[in-house]
Design an enzyme around this catalytic site. Structure first.
Site, mmCIF file in Angstrom:
data_model
loop_
_atom_site.group_PDB
_atom_site.id
_atom_site.type_symbol
_atom_site.label_atom_id
_atom_site.label_comp_id
_atom_site.label_asym_id
_atom_site.label_seq_id
_atom_site.Cartn_x
_atom_site.Cartn_y
_atom_site.Cartn_z
ATOM 1 N N CYS A 84 0.859 -1.181 0.000
ATOM 2 C CA CYS A 84 0.000 0.000 0.000
ATOM 3 C C CYS A 84 0.895 1.231 0.000
ATOM 4 C CB CYS A 84 -0.859 -0.040 1.267
ATOM 5 S SG CYS A 84 -1.857 1.435 1.522
ATOM 6 N N CYS A 198 -1.255 3.934 -6.596
ATOM 7 C CA CYS A 198 -2.050 3.297 -5.533
ATOM 8 C C CYS A 198 -2.259 1.869 -5.997
ATOM 9 C CB CYS A 198 -3.393 4.023 -5.375
ATOM 10 S SG CYS A 198 -4.613 3.109 -4.390
HETATM 11 N N1 DGL Z 1 -4.097 0.758 -1.918
HETATM 12 C C1 DGL Z 1 -3.652 1.855 -1.167
HETATM 13 C C2 DGL Z 1 -2.446 2.558 -1.790
HETATM 14 O O1 DGL Z 1 -1.662 1.922 -2.476
HETATM 15 C C3 DGL Z 1 -4.617 2.877 -0.638
HETATM 16 C C4 DGL Z 1 -6.057 2.794 -0.867
HETATM 17 C C5 DGL Z 1 -6.839 3.503 0.219
HETATM 18 O O2 DGL Z 1 -7.059 4.718 0.101
HETATM 19 O O3 DGL Z 1 -7.150 2.838 1.170
HETATM 20 O O4 DGL Z 1 -2.230 3.719 -1.579
#
Ligand code: DGL
Length: 287
Positions: A84, A198
């Site tokens: 993430c 993301c």
């Molecule tokens: N998947 C996450 C990232 O790579 C964030 C998504 C969210 O906002 O929870 O930033």
């Protein structure tokens, strides 16, 4: 000195922990599975506490610590992949401080490879507000000063829409976001590269492709993360022994466990769709 040389117990047979605020980290798990087909993985989707991208750092730091503790205590993981961008930006420094014996790999938007490969040197970056506002991202951007122009676009609500499979909302946010960024394409001063900053966004690549056209290269961070995970484990001598004649589909037999703090069906559908695996997703509470 490697951890093995320093006398730490051999943890080769343990699993690698992977977490994200939700289903997005599956895009990273896909690359990890390709790079390390003989390793075991435990995946945690913190969907009950998502999205991270529009929350404050304190929330993301608390959740990242709680999940890391859970993975260490309950699953005795040998390494952690923070799949993430938002959690990496907010929490990885503190995680490394607080869990010094645990190899930890994070993910950051692929700005460096984009600056190298872009011809027009104009690069679009889609990410959460949390990632774009972070100190870590600002210093990454500063390190590339003069090498390219980056057009930054926070996509509020997009990860949440992907999480819940809300196609109408997804398309609307993608259209608004790309529309606000400017011209895409190979012409001078156009964005010829789009960084998917993301881990949820690779799952909507088709929607983005329809909006920006075929000429734009998409960059995501899963493959470099997988390679870095292999490097770190190799340094510790904690890689599962690779059998020379491993068949290409050896990973099919390797167990991946899936846990979520939110809706099990959402994660099950995503795993099914993106990893082509039928698995039992378990519901957990992590506090
Ligand atoms: N998947 C996450 C990232 O790579 C964030 C998504 C969210 O906002 O929870 O930033």
């Amino acid at each position: 000195m490697t951890r093995a040389q320093a006398g730490y117990a051999d943890r080769s047979a343990s699993a690698i922990g992977v977490f994200d605020s939700g289903v997005g980290g599956i895009s990273v798990l896909r690359a990890l599975r390709d790079e390390l087909p003989l390793e075991k993985f435990v995946y945690v989707a913190d969907s009950g506490h998502a999205p991270y991208g529009e929350r404050d750092d304190a929330h993301v730091i608390t959740r990242s610590h709680a999940i890391t503790r859970y993975l260490l205590v309950q699953h005795r993981i040998k390494a952690l992949v923070v799949a993430c961008n938002t959690a990496t930006a907010a929490a990885i420094k503190l995680l490394r401080q607080d869990f010094p014996d645990l190899p930890i790999v994070g993910i950051e938007p692929a700005l460096k490879p984009a600056a190298l490969s872009s011809k027009t040197k104009v690069i679009g970056v889609l990410a959460t507000r949390g990632t774009l506002n972070s100190e870590k991202f600002r210093s990454l951007l500063a390190s590339l000063h003069g090498q390219a122009r980056f057009v930054l676009q926070p996509c509020d609500g997009l990860a949440d829409a992907i999480e819940h499979g809300d196609a109408t909302k997804m398309i609307a946010i993608c259209a608004d976001s790309t529309g606000a960024m400017g011209q895409f394409g190979q012409e001078q001063a156009s964005m010829d590269t789009l960084v998917l900053g993301c881990t949820h966004y690779p799952f909507i690549a088709d929607t983005l492709r329809n909006l920006v056209g075929d000429q734009v290269a998409f960059l995501e961070g899963g493959v470099p993360v997988a390679r870095q995970t292999r490097r770190l484990l190799a340094q510790c001598n904690w890689l599962v022994q690779q059998i020379a004649d491993a068949t290409p589909d050896a990973h099919v037999a390797m167990p991946i466990q899936f846990f979520t703090t939110g809706d099990t069906e959402n994660l099950q559908t995503a795993v099914n769709r993106w990893l082509e695996l039928k698995v039992d997703v378990q519901s957990i509470t992590i506090s």
